[in-house]
Design a protein around this motif. Sequence first.
Motif, PDB file in Angstrom:
ATOM      1  N   ARG A 108      28.903  60.198  94.372  1.00  0.00           N
ATOM      2  CA  ARG A 108      27.736  59.458  93.886  1.00  0.00           C
ATOM      3  C   ARG A 108      27.698  59.469  92.363  1.00  0.00           C
ATOM      4  O   ARG A 108      27.361  58.474  91.726  1.00  0.00           O
ATOM      5  N   GLU A 109      28.064  60.620  91.792  1.00  0.00           N
ATOM      6  CA  GLU A 109      28.130  60.724  90.326  1.00  0.00           C
ATOM      7  C   GLU A 109      29.315  59.905  89.798  1.00  0.00           C
ATOM      8  O   GLU A 109      29.200  59.178  88.821  1.00  0.00           O
ATOM      9  N   LEU A 110      30.447  60.053  90.484  1.00  0.00           N
ATOM     10  CA  LEU A 110      31.663  59.379  90.003  1.00  0.00           C
ATOM     11  C   LEU A 110      31.498  57.847  90.040  1.00  0.00           C
ATOM     12  O   LEU A 110      32.062  57.133  89.218  1.00  0.00           O
ATOM     13  N   MET A 111      30.698  57.392  90.982  1.00  0.00           N
ATOM     14  CA  MET A 111      30.509  55.941  91.103  1.00  0.00           C
ATOM     15  C   MET A 111      29.778  55.366  89.888  1.00  0.00           C
ATOM     16  O   MET A 111      30.031  54.236  89.495  1.00  0.00           O
ATOM     17  N   ARG A 112      28.874  56.186  89.309  1.00  0.00           N
ATOM     18  CA  ARG A 112      28.195  55.724  88.076  1.00  0.00           C
ATOM     19  C   ARG A 112      29.235  55.557  86.970  1.00  0.00           C
ATOM     20  O   ARG A 112      29.207  54.623  86.193  1.00  0.00           O
TER      21      ARG A 112
END
Length: 537
Positions: free
Chosen positions: A506-510
């Motif tokens: 979820r963080e990496l997608m940002r």
Amino acid sequence: MPLYLGLDSSTQGLTAIVISVEGEDRRVVFESSLSFDESLPLYGTTHGVLPRTDQKIATSSPLMWAEALDLLIARVATSSLDRRQIAAVSGSAQQHGSVYLNAAWSQVVRALDASRPLVPQLRSVFAREESPIWMDSSTGEECAEITASVGGPDVLARRTGSRAFERFTGPQIRRFFKRSPENYRATARVHLVSSFLASLLSGTDAPIDHGDASGMNLMDLATRDWWQDAVHATAPELRDKLANVAPSTTVIGTLSPYWQGRHGLPAAKVIAWSGDNPCSLIGTGLVREGRVAVSLGTSDTVFGLMREPRVDVTGTGHVFGAPTGDYMGLTCFQNGSLARERVRNELGMDWAAFSRALATTAPSVRIMLPWFEPEITPAVPIAGVHRYGPWDTRPEAEVRALVEAQMMAMALHSRWMGVEIDTIHATGGAAANRSILQTMADVFGATVYQLEVGQSAALGAALRAAHADLAAGDSPAEWEEVLRGFVEPVATTRLAPDARRHEFYRELMRVYAACEAHALGRGPDPEPLLRQLQEHA
Ligand code: ADP
Ligand code: XUL
């Protein structure tokens, strides 16, 4: 016991599936595929595409598709099936591709001679020998012209379900008209791959179904008829060159005397063909809102049924008519299986090694933008792979970066559909690969299932044939009833997301979104974000 035949003319080959639907005895009784490159080498295709001189241009051969049909129907007819039991036939085809036919076509298709093969009889019917297909991205200028003429991208998207896309048939027709005005004038009929093959089977000039017609930038989603403004904006006298649009459930005729005489098939009903994605919607069992399917074929697509046509305000997705009479949302990615194959081949791996690479590595903070070919979503006109973060050159890290990138792009660019994705039905050739599907589960934070029948487009076509045949007789059946037993996700194939990995993604997608924006010249350098996440991880 009625049998139903579904065909799928995809980018790389042709598949036939026959199902038997009798009470509780509901099974696939025949399945066969041929690859264009291998079975029809004289056409010279690579992955189903004619030799390319320009990376933006992608064409294929309509004559090759016809020859494939003749070959595969012969296999069906000479199999151990009782071919006289075939009650109805329908089909699926790669979307958007267009076939340009001259004035001789309508006579020739009505009078195909069963004593000779199909191909020599069709040689003189084309106003254009090659068909532009969905991988073509050469029509940027035409997209801009059509958009301006109808009043802007929002107007076009609201009316037709999509803003102008390079591969969509309208812009392709306009380019043909501009570049080859003589041949355009000699064109009496423009068919899609689906309606062209349906015409050959039925010996009529077949209609285009609502599902495939919505991939043209020409059909009004609300009225389900050609939208005059778009037709005028596309090319002169185009209305007369377009077939009628019809519901996907339309019975367009019966197998013509050619198929009966040459291959000994019965006068089975021919049901309108549709696009591969609308057919896969049926073949993955998505006749209710809420779930999505991810198809990992030549293209990767994410799609799901919609009751209402919610158009994508971000401009990446499409709304098509669904074969059920509802709508479907879809986002398409060009760098799908061929990008995976390319990386696999460059690293000298087979699929087992590719899977091991995924299984033996952990997520980390680096981003690949896998635009080996011009990309559809997001729109990337010039191919080029970008990399961000400390690069790990081990082959297995390259595989992980690629698959993670593909999954993150799909998760990000399907948000517009407004579906909380908790369950995914996976289909297409690469859905056989459970390591890829585990990465999908982790990135989406969703449970992923494989389906019993991997060929969801051909299965969907066979199920559409069954549904239309029952509807035309005395015992119409609900979609759920027709699908029962064929499209259930296999419980034992369930892949659950790893909660910790999903948190990380979820963080990496940002960060992925920031890298995309940067690479497209729309955002700042994402390195600070990458470093921040590294320190956290
Ligand atoms: P199409 O869109 O032409 O119908 P398919 O759905 O048949 O394509 O998928 C074909 C692709 O599936 C091939 O190009 C190949 O890259 C991919 N594929 C087949 N087996 C595997 C596997 N085990 N792992 C990953 N990809 C695979
Ligand atoms: C969908 C798309 C592809 C083709 C080929 O819009 O372009 O999925 O249908 O499969």
